[in-house]
Design a protein around this motif. Sequence first.
Motif, PDB file in Angstrom:
ATOM      1  N   LEU A  71      37.169  18.078  51.551  1.00 14.21           N
ATOM      2  CA  LEU A  71      38.428  18.649  51.818  1.00 14.21           C
ATOM      3  C   LEU A  71      39.484  17.586  51.380  1.00 14.21           C
ATOM      4  O   LEU A  71      39.720  16.497  51.173  1.00 14.21           O
ATOM      5  CB  LEU A  71      38.772  18.856  53.564  1.00 14.21           C
ATOM      6  N   THR A  72      40.423  18.303  50.339  1.00 13.32           N
ATOM      7  CA  THR A  72      41.552  17.419  49.679  1.00 13.32           C
ATOM      8  C   THR A  72      42.816  18.202  49.854  1.00 13.32           C
ATOM      9  O   THR A  72      42.826  19.457  49.981  1.00 13.32           O
ATOM     10  CB  THR A  72      41.321  17.449  48.119  1.00 13.32           C
ATOM     11  N   ASP A  73      43.813  17.585  50.132  1.00 13.10           N
ATOM     12  CA  ASP A  73      45.216  17.940  50.443  1.00 13.10           C
ATOM     13  C   ASP A  73      45.863  18.099  49.244  1.00 13.10           C
ATOM     14  O   ASP A  73      46.726  16.852  48.750  1.00 13.10           O
ATOM     15  CB  ASP A  73      45.869  17.172  51.606  1.00 13.10           C
ATOM     16  N   ARG A  74      45.880  19.146  48.450  1.00  3.45           N
ATOM     17  CA  ARG A  74      46.845  19.251  47.085  1.00  3.45           C
ATOM     18  C   ARG A  74      48.148  19.614  47.414  1.00  3.45           C
ATOM     19  O   ARG A  74      48.593  20.217  48.151  1.00  3.45           O
ATOM     20  CB  ARG A  74      46.132  20.250  46.351  1.00  3.45           C
ATOM     21  N   PRO A  75      49.114  18.527  47.063  1.00  4.19           N
ATOM     22  CA  PRO A  75      50.400  18.608  47.188  1.00  4.19           C
ATOM     23  C   PRO A  75      51.069  19.861  46.575  1.00  4.19           C
ATOM     24  O   PRO A  75      50.549  20.017  45.410  1.00  4.19           O
ATOM     25  CB  PRO A  75      51.078  17.280  46.577  1.00  4.19           C
ATOM     26  N   SER A  76      52.192  20.307  46.918  1.00  2.00           N
ATOM     27  CA  SER A  76      52.762  21.556  46.424  1.00  2.00           C
ATOM     28  C   SER A  76      53.170  21.034  44.984  1.00  2.00           C
ATOM     29  O   SER A  76      53.972  19.959  44.664  1.00  2.00           O
ATOM     30  CB  SER A  76      54.067  21.835  47.362  1.00  2.00           C
ATOM     31  N   PRO A  77      53.368  21.863  44.199  1.00  2.00           N
ATOM     32  CA  PRO A  77      54.005  21.858  42.852  1.00  2.00           C
ATOM     33  C   PRO A  77      55.477  21.428  42.689  1.00  2.00           C
ATOM     34  O   PRO A  77      55.730  20.568  42.146  1.00  2.00           O
ATOM     35  CB  PRO A  77      53.647  23.181  41.886  1.00  2.00           C
ATOM     36  N   TRP A  78      56.059  21.872  43.809  1.00  2.00           N
ATOM     37  CA  TRP A  78      57.615  21.429  43.787  1.00  2.00           C
ATOM     38  C   TRP A  78      57.551  20.073  44.231  1.00  2.00           C
ATOM     39  O   TRP A  78      58.634  19.393  43.658  1.00  2.00           O
ATOM     40  CB  TRP A  78      58.063  22.309  44.684  1.00  2.00           C
ATOM     41  N   LEU A  79      56.910  19.638  45.304  1.00  2.00           N
ATOM     42  CA  LEU A  79      56.779  18.151  45.416  1.00  2.00           C
ATOM     43  C   LEU A  79      56.492  17.234  44.559  1.00  2.00           C
ATOM     44  O   LEU A  79      57.044  16.229  44.330  1.00  2.00           O
ATOM     45  CB  LEU A  79      55.851  17.986  46.665  1.00  2.00           C
ATOM     46  N   ARG A  80      55.295  17.809  43.700  1.00  2.00           N
ATOM     47  CA  ARG A  80      55.086  16.922  42.378  1.00  2.00           C
ATOM     48  C   ARG A  80      56.045  17.045  41.512  1.00  2.00           C
ATOM     49  O   ARG A  80      56.333  15.871  40.957  1.00  2.00           O
ATOM     50  CB  ARG A  80      53.647  17.546  41.878  1.00  2.00           C
ATOM     51  N   THR A 104      62.048  12.149  40.173  1.00  2.00           N
ATOM     52  CA  THR A 104      62.497  10.874  40.959  1.00  2.00           C
ATOM     53  C   THR A 104      61.977   9.469  40.164  1.00  2.00           C
ATOM     54  O   THR A 104      62.943   8.711  39.954  1.00  2.00           O
ATOM     55  CB  THR A 104      61.989  10.760  42.357  1.00  2.00           C
ATOM     56  N   VAL A 105      60.667   9.583  39.620  1.00  2.00           N
ATOM     57  CA  VAL A 105      60.351   8.569  38.809  1.00  2.00           C
ATOM     58  C   VAL A 105      60.844   8.269  37.552  1.00  2.00           C
ATOM     59  O   VAL A 105      61.187   7.299  37.131  1.00  2.00           O
ATOM     60  CB  VAL A 105      58.645   8.668  38.520  1.00  2.00           C
ATOM     61  N   VAL A 106      61.206   9.508  36.811  1.00  2.00           N
ATOM     62  CA  VAL A 106      62.097   9.598  35.738  1.00  2.00           C
ATOM     63  C   VAL A 106      63.316   9.138  35.778  1.00  2.00           C
ATOM     64  O   VAL A 106      63.736   8.274  35.037  1.00  2.00           O
ATOM     65  CB  VAL A 106      61.723  11.014  35.240  1.00  2.00           C
ATOM     66  N   LEU A 107      64.000   9.424  36.693  1.00  2.00           N
ATOM     67  CA  LEU A 107      65.418   9.161  36.914  1.00  2.00           C
ATOM     68  C   LEU A 107      65.256   7.565  37.238  1.00  2.00           C
ATOM     69  O   LEU A 107      66.159   6.709  36.743  1.00  2.00           O
ATOM     70  CB  LEU A 107      65.926  10.100  38.014  1.00  2.00           C
TER      71      LEU A 107
END
Length: 518
Positions: A31-40, A46-49
């Motif tokens: 089982l893997t919890d794939r994050p939402s595309p919006w959260l990614r 955030t990382v870019v800014l």
Amino acid sequence: MARVPVAALSTMLNRNPNRPARPRSLPALELTDRPSPWLRALGLTTVVLVGAWLGLLIVGDVRAPVGPMDTTMTLRPSLSGGTKINVSPLGSLSLDSHVAPVRLDVNVDQLDPLRSQALVDHPERLSGLQDEVARDVEHGTLDLAVRSCIAVVSGATALGLAVYRRPRRALAAGGLALGLLAASGVSAYATWNPKSVLEPRFSGLLSSAPSVVGNARSIVTEFDVYQKELARLVTNVTKLYDVTSTLPAYRPDPSTIRVLHVSDIHLNPASWKIIGSLVEQYKVDVIVDSGDTMDHGTAAENGFLDPIRDLGVPYVWVRGNHDSRTTQRYLERMKNVRVLDDGRAETVAGLRFAGIGDPQFTPDRSTAPGSAASEQLAGDRLASALRDQRTAGTPVDVAVAHEPSAARETDGTVPLVLCGHLHHEGTELLPYGTRLRREGSTGGSGLRAVEHTYPAPIEASILYFDRDSRRLQAWDAIKLGGLGLSTAEVSRHLADENQPGATGTSRSPSPTPSATSP
């Protein structure tokens, strides 16, 4: 008869039909919890800014000589863009140079002794300083652009590698940061406004140095805007440093008439000291007060007006809705005061003024029935008087009323009308060519200064008039921090008709089509 193999027969005999079948082995499920595309996407943004900002902060500075000064240029994130020039310890200048999510910061670090001495020893070099400054700024901004690209890509890539630990995601962050900076550059280029050098906002000690951008007449007669005014700025800042940060006195242009516009003092005794300081600093020729000098208009308050006698210049006054007839009669007895009412016109300091007192007297801030109609009627009476003056060959240069609605009725009959009442400054060009200039509260709203979340600011304006045409050339809007604050800001503005590239030196109001203004 068919023959059955022994192995198959043995299997069939040993099978128990009542025994459940052995389940087949299934592959293990993970089982893997794939994050939402919006959260990614939000995480990557955030990382870019953050990475780009850290890159600019750490390695995004460029040291560049600009004329005789050593400066540090850098880009900083901003919601509104623009340019900020820090002249330590004198203060700063803010320019609305562009609209982009980055701001250009220029820190004046120090004067180079050799280059400064060369200008002092050879003043003729000042004539070529504008070209030198333009070249220095061009080279500095080019170096800044290159270094900023490297800084944002490096910062975003490094942070992306630390967060994701995947080179591909880190390179994607770096590429997005570069794209963001490129888009910001395109936005800055598309909205670049070189004329912003003509309308800076001063803060700190520089707010006391209007000569930093030159006098009004020289500003409106030079059309090579960016290079010449930037050179003027550098030259004057050099002079400020040369006198060890002692601000020079404002040297008035003999051909310019300087008018101090104040309004809505509301019994604030600190206003007289501020007005006296402005009169001395700007070498003011005449003061115009558009009313509400008092708060209740009682005879007991009349002593508050006595400092007007000591200001040393003529004082033109119209009645506001907090000023009574008793107040008006008291002022009429002062030698340096010119009370304007019922459209009466007087020539003071080379300009012809006409005004009318507010038809209302509402010291309790009530709204009398029919107040809007009475203000319009007062404006109509003033407009009629202005037309009579023009017919008689003595046209009025400046009209004065307290309430803006009354002032608007003069549209088309006078080049400029001054008013107050609303406690915040503003200017607008009316449909028939009259410029309406509304002053804020020079008393910081008086006793009502703390009614709101923040204290009301103290506002006044210096208006510059050409002595020959008697038209408004420019004005300095002055804003001081209200009760308990110590901020100061001066912003230079040019009349639209005097902006570089405009046709003609002034815009005369066109006559109204009928006796009643629209």
